[in-house]
Design a protein around this motif. Structure first.
Motif, PDB file in Angstrom:
ATOM      1  N   MET A   1      36.501   7.420 -43.297  1.00  0.00           N
ATOM      2  CA  MET A   1      35.195   7.932 -42.883  1.00  0.00           C
ATOM      3  C   MET A   1      35.166   8.032 -41.364  1.00  0.00           C
ATOM      4  O   MET A   1      35.299   7.021 -40.665  1.00  0.00           O
ATOM      5  CB  MET A   1      34.098   6.968 -43.359  1.00  0.00           C
ATOM      6  N   LEU A   2      35.023   9.251 -40.851  1.00  0.00           N
ATOM      7  CA  LEU A   2      34.916   9.440 -39.413  1.00  0.00           C
ATOM      8  C   LEU A   2      33.436   9.345 -39.049  1.00  0.00           C
ATOM      9  O   LEU A   2      32.662  10.293 -39.234  1.00  0.00           O
ATOM     10  CB  LEU A   2      35.523  10.786 -39.011  1.00  0.00           C
ATOM     11  N   ASP A   3      33.043   8.165 -38.586  1.00  0.00           N
ATOM     12  CA  ASP A   3      31.625   7.814 -38.402  1.00  0.00           C
ATOM     13  C   ASP A   3      31.148   8.269 -37.031  1.00  0.00           C
ATOM     14  O   ASP A   3      31.240   7.545 -36.037  1.00  0.00           O
ATOM     15  CB  ASP A   3      31.447   6.306 -38.584  1.00  0.00           C
ATOM     16  N   THR A   4      30.643   9.492 -36.995  1.00  0.00           N
ATOM     17  CA  THR A   4      30.115  10.085 -35.769  1.00  0.00           C
ATOM     18  C   THR A   4      28.589   9.963 -35.766  1.00  0.00           C
ATOM     19  O   THR A   4      27.987   9.635 -36.798  1.00  0.00           O
ATOM     20  CB  THR A   4      30.533  11.559 -35.701  1.00  0.00           C
ATOM     21  N   PRO A   5      27.940  10.230 -34.629  1.00  0.00           N
ATOM     22  CA  PRO A   5      26.482  10.045 -34.564  1.00  0.00           C
ATOM     23  C   PRO A   5      25.696  10.809 -35.628  1.00  0.00           C
ATOM     24  O   PRO A   5      24.661  10.334 -36.109  1.00  0.00           O
ATOM     25  CB  PRO A   5      26.140  10.529 -33.153  1.00  0.00           C
ATOM     26  N   GLY A   6      26.173  11.976 -36.043  1.00  0.00           N
ATOM     27  CA  GLY A   6      25.427  12.755 -37.023  1.00  0.00           C
ATOM     28  C   GLY A   6      25.965  12.668 -38.432  1.00  0.00           C
ATOM     29  O   GLY A   6      25.588  13.478 -39.294  1.00  0.00           O
ATOM     30  N   TYR A   7      26.824  11.688 -38.712  1.00  0.00           N
ATOM     31  CA  TYR A   7      27.464  11.609 -40.031  1.00  0.00           C
ATOM     32  C   TYR A   7      26.433  11.576 -41.159  1.00  0.00           C
ATOM     33  O   TYR A   7      26.533  12.298 -42.149  1.00  0.00           O
ATOM     34  CB  TYR A   7      28.367  10.377 -40.105  1.00  0.00           C
ATOM     35  N   PHE A   8      25.401  10.751 -41.027  1.00  0.00           N
ATOM     36  CA  PHE A   8      24.420  10.597 -42.103  1.00  0.00           C
ATOM     37  C   PHE A   8      23.330  11.668 -42.078  1.00  0.00           C
ATOM     38  O   PHE A   8      22.424  11.645 -42.909  1.00  0.00           O
ATOM     39  CB  PHE A   8      23.805   9.197 -42.063  1.00  0.00           C
ATOM     40  N   ASP A   9      23.420  12.611 -41.155  1.00  0.00           N
ATOM     41  CA  ASP A   9      22.466  13.719 -41.151  1.00  0.00           C
ATOM     42  C   ASP A   9      22.776  14.735 -42.249  1.00  0.00           C
ATOM     43  O   ASP A   9      21.915  15.539 -42.607  1.00  0.00           O
ATOM     44  CB  ASP A   9      22.476  14.439 -39.794  1.00  0.00           C
ATOM     45  N   SER A  10      23.982  14.708 -42.759  1.00  0.00           N
ATOM     46  CA  SER A  10      24.390  15.638 -43.808  1.00  0.00           C
ATOM     47  C   SER A  10      24.258  14.974 -45.176  1.00  0.00           C
ATOM     48  O   SER A  10      24.748  13.856 -45.386  1.00  0.00           O
ATOM     49  CB  SER A  10      25.841  16.071 -43.597  1.00  0.00           C
ATOM     50  N   ARG A  11      23.626  15.664 -46.120  1.00  0.00           N
ATOM     51  CA  ARG A  11      23.501  15.081 -47.458  1.00  0.00           C
ATOM     52  C   ARG A  11      24.857  15.001 -48.156  1.00  0.00           C
ATOM     53  O   ARG A  11      25.085  14.135 -49.008  1.00  0.00           O
ATOM     54  CB  ARG A  11      22.520  15.874 -48.313  1.00  0.00           C
ATOM     55  N   TRP A  12      25.791  15.902 -47.770  1.00  0.00           N
ATOM     56  CA  TRP A  12      27.101  15.870 -48.411  1.00  0.00           C
ATOM     57  C   TRP A  12      27.893  14.627 -48.015  1.00  0.00           C
ATOM     58  O   TRP A  12      28.494  13.972 -48.872  1.00  0.00           O
ATOM     59  CB  TRP A  12      27.887  17.136 -48.063  1.00  0.00           C
ATOM     60  N   THR A  13      27.897  14.301 -46.723  1.00  0.00           N
ATOM     61  CA  THR A  13      28.621  13.095 -46.316  1.00  0.00           C
ATOM     62  C   THR A  13      27.917  11.843 -46.848  1.00  0.00           C
ATOM     63  O   THR A  13      28.590  10.863 -47.192  1.00  0.00           O
ATOM     64  CB  THR A  13      28.754  13.035 -44.787  1.00  0.00           C
ATOM     65  N   ARG A  14      26.583  11.866 -46.928  1.00  0.00           N
ATOM     66  CA  ARG A  14      25.874  10.722 -47.527  1.00  0.00           C
ATOM     67  C   ARG A  14      26.307  10.533 -48.977  1.00  0.00           C
ATOM     68  O   ARG A  14      26.510   9.404 -49.436  1.00  0.00           O
ATOM     69  CB  ARG A  14      24.361  10.931 -47.454  1.00  0.00           C
ATOM     70  N   GLN A  15      26.437  11.640 -49.700  1.00  0.00           N
ATOM     71  CA  GLN A  15      26.872  11.540 -51.091  1.00  0.00           C
ATOM     72  C   GLN A  15      28.319  11.064 -51.187  1.00  0.00           C
ATOM     73  O   GLN A  15      28.663  10.276 -52.075  1.00  0.00           O
ATOM     74  CB  GLN A  15      26.716  12.899 -51.782  1.00  0.00           C
ATOM     75  N   GLU A  16      29.163  11.540 -50.292  1.00  0.00           N
ATOM     76  CA  GLU A  16      30.575  11.144 -50.336  1.00  0.00           C
ATOM     77  C   GLU A  16      30.730   9.632 -50.166  1.00  0.00           C
ATOM     78  O   GLU A  16      31.444   8.981 -50.943  1.00  0.00           O
ATOM     79  CB  GLU A  16      31.357  11.881 -49.246  1.00  0.00           C
ATOM     80  N   ILE A  17      30.066   9.073 -49.160  1.00  0.00           N
ATOM     81  CA  ILE A  17      30.218   7.636 -48.938  1.00  0.00           C
ATOM     82  C   ILE A  17      29.581   6.841 -50.077  1.00  0.00           C
ATOM     83  O   ILE A  17      30.128   5.836 -50.540  1.00  0.00           O
ATOM     84  CB  ILE A  17      29.630   7.224 -47.558  1.00  0.00           C
ATOM     85  N   GLY A  18      28.443   7.316 -50.576  1.00  0.00           N
ATOM     86  CA  GLY A  18      27.787   6.609 -51.676  1.00  0.00           C
ATOM     87  C   GLY A  18      28.606   6.631 -52.940  1.00  0.00           C
ATOM     88  O   GLY A  18      28.737   5.605 -53.628  1.00  0.00           O
ATOM     89  N   ARG A  19      29.187   7.771 -53.256  1.00  0.00           N
ATOM     90  CA  ARG A  19      29.967   7.863 -54.488  1.00  0.00           C
ATOM     91  C   ARG A  19      31.308   7.151 -54.367  1.00  0.00           C
ATOM     92  O   ARG A  19      31.821   6.623 -55.366  1.00  0.00           O
ATOM     93  CB  ARG A  19      30.142   9.335 -54.879  1.00  0.00           C
ATOM     94  N   ALA A  20      31.865   7.115 -53.176  1.00  0.00           N
ATOM     95  CA  ALA A  20      33.087   6.315 -52.980  1.00  0.00           C
ATOM     96  C   ALA A  20      32.800   4.846 -53.277  1.00  0.00           C
ATOM     97  O   ALA A  20      33.574   4.175 -53.977  1.00  0.00           O
ATOM     98  CB  ALA A  20      33.605   6.482 -51.562  1.00  0.00           C
ATOM     99  N   ARG A  21      31.697   4.343 -52.788  1.00  0.00           N
ATOM    100  CA  ARG A  21      31.359   2.936 -53.019  1.00  0.00           C
ATOM    101  C   ARG A  21      31.018   2.691 -54.494  1.00  0.00           C
ATOM    102  O   ARG A  21      31.350   1.642 -55.050  1.00  0.00           O
ATOM    103  CB  ARG A  21      30.204   2.534 -52.113  1.00  0.00           C
ATOM    104  N   ALA A  22      30.365   3.680 -55.124  1.00  0.00           N
ATOM    105  CA  ALA A  22      30.050   3.537 -56.548  1.00  0.00           C
ATOM    106  C   ALA A  22      31.309   3.436 -57.398  1.00  0.00           C
ATOM    107  O   ALA A  22      31.308   2.794 -58.451  1.00  0.00           O
ATOM    108  CB  ALA A  22      29.202   4.718 -57.014  1.00  0.00           C
ATOM    109  N   LYS A  23      32.403   4.053 -56.947  1.00  0.00           N
ATOM    110  CA  LYS A  23      33.666   4.028 -57.687  1.00  0.00           C
ATOM    111  C   LYS A  23      34.603   2.929 -57.195  1.00  0.00           C
ATOM    112  O   LYS A  23      35.770   2.884 -57.588  1.00  0.00           O
ATOM    113  CB  LYS A  23      34.366   5.385 -57.549  1.00  0.00           C
ATOM    114  N   ASP A  24      34.118   2.048 -56.327  1.00  0.00           N
ATOM    115  CA  ASP A  24      34.927   0.944 -55.788  1.00  0.00           C
ATOM    116  C   ASP A  24      36.107   1.433 -54.958  1.00  0.00           C
ATOM    117  O   ASP A  24      37.128   0.749 -54.825  1.00  0.00           O
ATOM    118  CB  ASP A  24      35.432   0.018 -56.899  1.00  0.00           C
TER     119      ASP A  24
END
Length: 386
Positions: free
Chosen positions: A191-214
């Motif tokens: 995860m390249l955590d830049t200042p606007g990373y969580f401004d995108s719903r796609w990157t929010r979904q990517e990190i959330g679903r990665a964690r959901a799948k362990d």
């Protein structure tokens, strides 16, 4: 009986043997295994006593005048896998015996004193780590494109299959379906955590679903950026301003290489977490129907005792099943002489519908192994006919 057996042969220095053993210990502990009990490590003097029923692999440390030549030759005659390895400044032609030169070798990196890469290769050979080496890079194109491209190329050069949305989705493919399919088949997310990373719903979904799948996350934090607490549990690399050559990258070479090594070590932890998740769900579903899990056998197969006293061997697998993996499970069951059709158990969430239909077709056509979704394990095993 040990589940896995390894050997360190040739001419490693004492500190090299200790470093490799320590790294192997840490990696197998990720799976809840104990070195010297579940996983045995031999040397040249003791390897002849190995259990030929156990999964086995060896590393051979080349040198100008290497030792353990006869022990290595006996293993080659027995078709046991051996990884020839030399130091960063070594020469395969000069330092590896000719009878081992047909095997693909590994040149150890000077910046990897723990020999993480070699330990991972050994555990891939015995099947504890899967041979597919997959990484998903999550980033915002407007903020970290150059760094993402750099890590894509660098990880590819180190033997990883790297998913980057700009490279790995073909024109006309359903973008999000392919992206989620590749995510669930990845070992690690970078995860390249830049200042606007969580401004995108796609990157929010990517990190959330990665964690959901362990799936374990390696968070690379941009200079002077305050990261979200939502990812505090991730492995973290903090970049200094001097480690970026421009605002979106690339990252300086030394730091980028260190990130690749972190991915290598994190991979075993991620695969272990996903394996444990599937086995936990399998156990819970099995117990719901009055059956029981009796223990773990060769190749981490799980013995399930069904109502009526029938035993089934289940093989939990991480990621997306393929025909090659079905064949591998059938071959492992044959070598273990388990006497029953083995059952491949997998987590279907995130797999493309087209691929799920393909798996169903394979399951109908291939009689030597069956495949079931872990979410349906109890339902399927309650009416099991083999």
């Amino acid at each position: 009986m040990s589940l896995y057996e390894l050997a360190i042969l040739g001419s490693p220095a004492a500190e090299e043997r200790d470093a490799l053993t320590a790294t192997l210990r840490g990696m197998v502990e990720d799976f809840g295994l104990v070195l010297d009990t579940d996983v045995v490590v031999y040397d040249g003097a003791t390897v002849s006593g190995r259990d030929k029923r156990a999964a086995f692999a060896a590393a051979f440390f080349g040198a100008a005048a290497p030792t353990d030549i006869e022990a290595a030759r006996e293993l080659v005659l027995a078709s046991a896998p051996i990884i020839p390895t030399i130091a960063a400044n070594g020469d395969f032609a000069l330092h590896v015996p000719e009878f081992l030169q047909s095997a693909n070798g590994l040149k150890r990196r000077a910046d990897d004193p723990a020999m993480t890469e070699l330990a991972a290769a050994m555990l891939e050979c015995v099947g504890l780590l899967r041979r597919q080496r997959r990484v998903f890079v999550s980033y915002r194109r407007v903020e970290s494109r150059a760094a993402a491209l750099q890590l894509h190329d660098l990880l590819n050069a180190r033997g990883f299959d790297v998913f980057l949305d700009t490279h790995d989705i073909r024109p006309g493919d359903p973008f999000q379906d392919v992206l989620w399919h590749r995510l669930v088949d990845s070992d690690v997310m970078v995860m390249l955590d830049t200042p606007g990373y969580f401004d995108s719903r796609w990157t929010r979904q990517e990190i959330g679903r990665a964690r959901a799948k362990d799936i374990q996350v390696l968070r690379v934090i941009w200079p002077e950026h305050v990261p979200s607490k939502l990812t505090d549990m991730a492995e973290t690399v903090y970049l200094d301003p001097a480690e970026l050559t421009a605002s979106d990258g690339p990252i300086v070479d030394q730091t980028a290489e260190a990130i690749v090594l972190r991915v290598e070590r994190l991979r075993s932890r991620s695969i272990a977490a996903r394996y444990m998740s599937i086995t936990g769900k399998l156990r819970a579903d099995v117990e719901k129907i009055g059956a029981s899990v009796e223990g773990v056998g060769a190749h981490r197969a799980i013995a399930v005792r069904l109502i009526g006293d029938r035993k089934v061997w289940a093989y939990p697998i991480v990621g997306v099943p393929t025909a090659e993996i079905l064949n591998d499970v059938a071959e492992k069951a044959r070598r273990a002489d388990q006497g029953e059709v083995p059952v491949l158990v997998y987590d279907h969430v995130g797999i493309r519908d087209a691929w799920s239909a393909h798996l169903q077709w394979l399951d109908e056509q291939i009689l030597s192994v069956r495949a079931i979704k872990v979410s349906e394990a109890g339902w399927a095993l309650a009416a099991w006919e083999g």
